[in-house]
Design a protein around this motif. Structure first.
Motif, mmCIF file in Angstrom:
data_model
loop_
_atom_site.group_PDB
_atom_site.id
_atom_site.type_symbol
_atom_site.label_atom_id
_atom_site.label_comp_id
_atom_site.label_asym_id
_atom_site.label_seq_id
_atom_site.Cartn_x
_atom_site.Cartn_y
_atom_site.Cartn_z
ATOM 1 N N UNK A 161 30.149 49.619 35.738
ATOM 2 C CA UNK A 161 29.685 49.794 34.356
ATOM 3 C C UNK A 161 30.351 48.839 33.360
ATOM 4 N N UNK A 162 31.513 48.294 33.736
ATOM 5 C CA UNK A 162 32.176 47.274 32.912
ATOM 6 C C UNK A 162 32.331 46.009 33.741
ATOM 7 N N UNK A 163 31.940 44.858 33.200
ATOM 8 C CA UNK A 163 32.041 43.617 33.962
ATOM 9 C C UNK A 163 33.504 43.230 34.192
ATOM 10 N N UNK A 164 33.857 42.905 35.440
ATOM 11 C CA UNK A 164 35.227 42.458 35.704
ATOM 12 C C UNK A 164 35.420 41.006 35.267
ATOM 13 N N UNK A 165 36.674 40.622 35.111
ATOM 14 C CA UNK A 165 37.017 39.225 34.829
ATOM 15 C C UNK A 165 37.621 38.567 36.067
ATOM 16 N N UNK A 166 38.346 39.375 36.830
ATOM 17 C CA UNK A 166 39.000 38.907 38.057
ATOM 18 C C UNK A 166 38.737 39.917 39.159
ATOM 19 N N UNK A 167 38.482 39.406 40.376
ATOM 20 C CA UNK A 167 38.309 40.266 41.542
ATOM 21 C C UNK A 167 39.468 40.053 42.509
ATOM 22 N N UNK A 168 40.093 41.142 42.902
ATOM 23 C CA UNK A 168 41.082 41.112 43.979
ATOM 24 C C UNK A 168 40.398 41.729 45.192
ATOM 25 N N UNK A 169 40.192 40.917 46.218
ATOM 26 C CA UNK A 169 39.361 41.331 47.355
ATOM 27 C C UNK A 169 40.195 41.363 48.632
ATOM 28 N N UNK A 170 39.970 42.396 49.422
ATOM 29 C CA UNK A 170 40.715 42.520 50.676
ATOM 30 C C UNK A 170 40.141 41.585 51.737
ATOM 31 N N UNK A 171 40.821 40.466 51.961
ATOM 32 C CA UNK A 171 40.563 39.555 53.090
ATOM 33 C C UNK A 171 39.109 39.131 53.246
ATOM 34 N N UNK A 172 38.428 38.854 52.161
ATOM 35 C CA UNK A 172 37.035 38.418 52.238
ATOM 36 C C UNK A 172 36.771 37.364 51.166
ATOM 37 N N UNK A 173 36.083 36.314 51.550
ATOM 38 C CA UNK A 173 35.690 35.278 50.585
ATOM 39 C C UNK A 173 34.334 35.652 50.005
ATOM 40 N N UNK A 174 34.269 35.778 48.697
ATOM 41 C CA UNK A 174 33.014 36.133 48.035
ATOM 42 C C UNK A 174 32.639 35.082 47.005
ATOM 43 N N UNK A 175 31.349 34.768 46.948
ATOM 44 C CA UNK A 175 30.836 33.877 45.902
ATOM 45 C C UNK A 175 30.277 34.753 44.783
ATOM 46 N N UNK A 176 30.971 34.738 43.648
ATOM 47 C CA UNK A 176 30.563 35.563 42.506
ATOM 48 C C UNK A 176 30.782 34.751 41.233
ATOM 49 N N UNK A 177 30.282 35.251 40.102
ATOM 50 C CA UNK A 177 30.515 34.551 38.826
ATOM 51 C C UNK A 177 31.952 34.723 38.322
ATOM 52 N N UNK A 178 32.749 35.532 39.036
ATOM 53 C CA UNK A 178 34.075 35.869 38.545
ATOM 54 C C UNK A 178 35.171 35.142 39.338
ATOM 55 N N UNK A 179 36.362 35.157 38.777
ATOM 56 C CA UNK A 179 37.522 34.640 39.513
ATOM 57 C C UNK A 179 37.777 35.575 40.690
ATOM 58 N N UNK A 180 37.980 35.014 41.871
ATOM 59 C CA UNK A 180 38.202 35.830 43.077
ATOM 60 C C UNK A 180 39.517 35.421 43.734
ATOM 61 N N UNK A 181 40.348 36.416 44.013
ATOM 62 C CA UNK A 181 41.542 36.182 44.816
ATOM 63 C C UNK A 181 41.441 37.053 46.072
ATOM 64 N N UNK A 182 41.393 36.397 47.225
ATOM 65 C CA UNK A 182 41.313 37.110 48.495
ATOM 66 C C UNK A 182 42.730 37.324 49.021
ATOM 67 N N UNK A 183 43.057 38.574 49.362
ATOM 68 C CA UNK A 183 44.409 38.934 49.772
ATOM 69 C C UNK A 183 44.386 39.553 51.169
ATOM 70 N N UNK A 184 45.072 38.912 52.111
ATOM 71 C CA UNK A 184 45.159 39.465 53.464
ATOM 72 C C UNK A 184 45.930 40.785 53.416
ATOM 73 N N UNK A 185 45.360 41.820 54.047
ATOM 74 C CA UNK A 185 45.937 43.169 54.014
ATOM 75 C C UNK A 185 46.153 43.641 52.572
#
Length: 258
Positions: A161-185
């Motif tokens: 419901x609220x647009x994120x500015x940064x995504x912290x993602x568990x061990x996955x590369x995603x193509x999105x309009x937002x900043x993405x940081x993929x973190x192992x474990x």
């Protein structure tokens, strides 16, 4: 002066939070074994709480890094259910406020069902935004589990419901309009990803229990669709349901063997 009972002292200790508390210091002079046992128990509890607080602070490192750069809406993203033979793959996205505090939060797999349910309620109550998305078994078969996982994650992000500015993602590369940081474990390293892990797990488990009521022979309320011995035996005896993944071994081999 009336001597306090052990039960009275036990109640008193519940409200003491510091080693420097004058009441605690006075109690430490009480030589009764029961009192000394309670004081030892209190110190152990305080140490456990200190460790949980320390771990919670460590799990905020990624969030704090982005907040220091001026970002407010940081979403943790995680999935559950990549490995089961039945049921959907689920993903959740969670944006937590800066002052969120839940010592003990961790990767959902490390928590009991009771704790996950308790934490899920707290996360949903206190979060800025929460979203869950699921991709069913038929689509998993159609596009493969890796693509289905990405699709579930992207759907969860898109439905926040609220647009994120940064995504912290568990061990996955995603193509999105937002900043993405993929973190192992990441579910053990980031409080936001851990929160998403818990929300996704509780949502998926709830659905699997509903499916189990429709197909009780497979024990899905206990195995959550994973390939336990009992689940595989049930498939061999009763065949598959619309919720089984036909592209997954050993379900695929059983279909081909017919």
């Amino acid at each position: 002066m009336k001597v306090q009972t052990i039960a009275e002292i036990e109640q008193q200790l519940k409200y003491i939070k510091s080693d420097n508390d004058p009441i605690l210091q006075k109690l430490q002079q009480d030589e009764r074994k029961g009192v000394q046992h309670l004081i030892h128990k209190w110190h152990r509890k305080m140490e456990q709480e200190r460790q949980l607080q320390e771990k919670f602070n460590e799990m905020n490192v990624y969030e704090n890094k982005w907040r220091e750069q001026g970002y407010k809406y940081i979403a943790g993203v995680d999935e559950v259910g990549r490995g089961p033979l039945a049921g959907p793959v689920a993903a959740a996205a969670v944006i937590l406020p800066k002052d969120f505090y839940l010592p003990g939060i961790d990767d959902s797999k490390k928590l009991t069902e009771k704790k996950r349910t308790e934490y899920d309620e707290i996360i949903r109550r206190d979060a800025i935004a929460v979203s869950v998305a699921m991709i069913d078994a038929a689509e998993v078969d159609s596009i493969n589990i890796y693509e289905a996982t990405k699709k579930a994650m992207k759907a969860a992000i898109a439905s926040l419901p609220s647009n994120p500015e940064v995504l912290l993602v568990d061990a996955m590369k995603l193509e999105t309009p937002y900043i993405v940081e993929s973190i192992i474990k990441g579910d053990a390293k980031s409080v936001s990803i851990a929160a998403a892990s818990i929300v996704a797990k509780v949502a998926r488990d709830s659905l699997m229990k509903k499916i189990s009521a429709e197909f009780p022979e497979y024990g899905l309320e206990n195995n959550m669709g994973y390939g336990t011995k009992e689940h595989i035996l049930a498939i061999q005896k009763h065949g598959i349901t619309p919720y089984h993944r036909k592209s997954f071994a050993p379900v695929k081999e059983m279909i081909l063997g017919k």
